[in-house]
Design a protein around this motif. Structure first.
Motif, short mmCIF file in Angstrom:
data_model
loop_
_atom_site.label_atom_id
_atom_site.label_comp_id
_atom_site.label_asym_id
_atom_site.label_seq_id
_atom_site.Cartn_x
_atom_site.Cartn_y
_atom_site.Cartn_z
N ILE A 162 0.86 -1.19 0.00
CA ILE A 162 0.00 0.00 0.00
C ILE A 162 0.89 1.23 0.00
O ILE A 162 1.89 1.28 0.74
N LEU A 163 0.58 2.20 -0.83
CA LEU A 163 1.38 3.41 -0.94
C LEU A 163 0.77 4.51 -0.10
O LEU A 163 -0.38 4.91 -0.31
N ARG A 164 1.53 5.00 0.89
CA ARG A 164 1.09 6.16 1.67
C ARG A 164 1.53 7.40 0.93
O ARG A 164 2.70 7.74 0.89
N GLY A 165 0.59 8.05 0.25
CA GLY A 165 0.90 9.11 -0.68
C GLY A 165 1.49 10.35 -0.03
O GLY A 165 1.14 10.71 1.09
N ASP A 166 2.39 11.00 -0.75
CA ASP A 166 2.97 12.27 -0.34
C ASP A 166 2.14 13.39 -0.95
O ASP A 166 1.67 13.27 -2.09
N PRO A 167 1.92 14.50 -0.22
CA PRO A 167 1.10 15.59 -0.77
C PRO A 167 1.60 16.13 -2.10
O PRO A 167 0.81 16.61 -2.92
N ALA A 168 2.91 16.04 -2.36
CA ALA A 168 3.45 16.55 -3.62
C ALA A 168 3.26 15.58 -4.77
O ALA A 168 3.54 15.92 -5.92
N ALA A 205 4.01 1.11 -11.45
CA ALA A 205 3.28 1.38 -10.21
C ALA A 205 2.05 0.49 -10.10
O ALA A 205 1.71 0.01 -9.01
N ARG A 206 1.39 0.26 -11.20
CA ARG A 206 0.19 -0.60 -11.18
C ARG A 206 0.54 -2.01 -10.73
O ARG A 206 -0.26 -2.69 -10.09
N SER A 254 -1.29 -1.99 -4.64
CA SER A 254 -2.70 -2.36 -4.76
C SER A 254 -3.62 -1.26 -4.24
O SER A 254 -4.81 -1.26 -4.52
N GLU A 255 -3.04 -0.31 -3.48
CA GLU A 255 -3.86 0.70 -2.81
C GLU A 255 -3.03 1.94 -2.58
O GLU A 255 -1.81 1.87 -2.40
N ILE A 256 -3.68 3.09 -2.59
CA ILE A 256 -3.02 4.34 -2.24
C ILE A 256 -3.82 5.03 -1.15
O ILE A 256 -5.06 5.05 -1.18
N GLY A 312 -6.76 1.00 -11.45
CA GLY A 312 -7.49 -0.05 -10.74
C GLY A 312 -7.08 -0.21 -9.29
O GLY A 312 -7.33 -1.25 -8.68
N MET A 313 -6.45 0.82 -8.71
CA MET A 313 -6.02 0.76 -7.32
C MET A 313 -7.17 1.11 -6.37
O MET A 313 -8.07 1.85 -6.73
N ILE A 314 -7.12 0.56 -5.17
CA ILE A 314 -8.03 0.98 -4.11
C ILE A 314 -7.58 2.36 -3.65
O ILE A 314 -6.40 2.60 -3.41
N ILE A 315 -8.53 3.29 -3.51
CA ILE A 315 -8.21 4.66 -3.13
C ILE A 315 -8.78 4.91 -1.72
O ILE A 315 -9.98 4.78 -1.51
N THR A 316 -7.90 5.25 -0.80
CA THR A 316 -8.28 5.37 0.61
C THR A 316 -7.98 6.77 1.13
O THR A 316 -6.89 7.30 0.91
N ALA A 317 -8.93 7.35 1.82
CA ALA A 317 -8.73 8.62 2.50
C ALA A 317 -8.19 8.34 3.90
O ALA A 317 -8.77 7.55 4.64
N GLU A 318 -7.08 8.98 4.25
CA GLU A 318 -6.44 8.72 5.53
C GLU A 318 -7.38 8.99 6.70
O GLU A 318 -7.44 8.20 7.65
#
Length: 221
Positions: free
Chosen positions: A131-137, A146-147, A151-153, A186-192
């Motif tokens: 799972i990728l913990r996204g950076d604001p930039a 990346a795909r 599996s998730e960001i 096709g990644m799962i998109i998650t709001a922190e």
């Protein structure tokens, strides 16, 4: 007759858990989607093999005791992420009784940019979800590589997101472009962190799948 007053023995205080488990829920139906394990204590010690194994075993058992059977995710600390190896994390998870289907690892995007994708690639090659913990930039491009890796960001979202955030002709901020790219991949998109039901509804309209934070934690109480 002298009476000796009864003094009950003081009860031993329970030691604080070596970890915390946060919840993430499906924003559309409200069902529990995942638990996020965050080790406590000094960071370097928390991510040593023996300590990490005990933490993951304890978290897995605590999660089951709650009656939860959704996957667990280990959130790596950014301070030590680049010093960890895929073999250590994989062996610790196996030693703790975790399975590939019910365990994943959350990596920080900024640290991956600094050190390269070797850790993500190593975990993925061993069959674990990454799972990728996204950076604001939003520094990483979401191409074919990346795909295959993620599996998730997980991203931070504003308290009042635009419902057109993930529409092709809508938001043109880095976050909006990233959500579009993640959805197309096709990644799962998650709001922190999601605070209210109304915010959850807007995020679901915008293309988010899951959310953590106060709204999700309320479901565990």
């Amino acid at each position: 007759m002298n009476v000796i007053p009864f003094r009950p023995r003081s009860q031993p205080q329970a030691e604080p858990l070596a970890f915390a488990i946060g919840a993430r829920v499906d924003l559309r139906i409200g069902a529990l989607a995942a638990g996020v394990v965050r080790p406590r204590g000094p960071v370097e010690e928390a991510f040593r093999f023996s300590h990490l194994t005990r933490t993951l075993r304890g978290a897995r058992m605590a999660w089951r005791e709650r009656g939860a059977y959704s996957p667990l995710v280990l959130a790596l600390a950014p301070e030590v992420q680049n010093s960890l190896e895929a073999d250590l994390l994989s062996e610790a998870a196996f030693e703790a009784g975790c399975t590939r289907q019910l365990m994943g690892f959350e990596l920080h995007e900024r640290e991956l940019v600094n050190a390269g994708p070797a850790l993500a690639e190593g975990l993925r090659a061993r069959g674990w979800s990454v799972i990728l913990r996204g950076d604001p930039a939003c520094p990483l491009p979401f191409g074919g590589r990346a795909r295959a890796l993620y599996s998730e960001i997980v991203v931070d979202v504003p308290d009042a997101p635009d419902p057109f955030l993930a529409l092709e002709n809508g938001d043109r901020t880095p976050l909006g472009r990233r959500i579009l790219a993640a959805r197309e991949a096709g990644m799962i998109i998650t709001a922190e962190s999601v605070r209210t039901a109304s915010q959850a509804r807007i995020l679901a309209i915008a293309g988010f799948d899951r959310g953590g934070g106060p709204l999700a934690e309320a479901g565990l109480r």
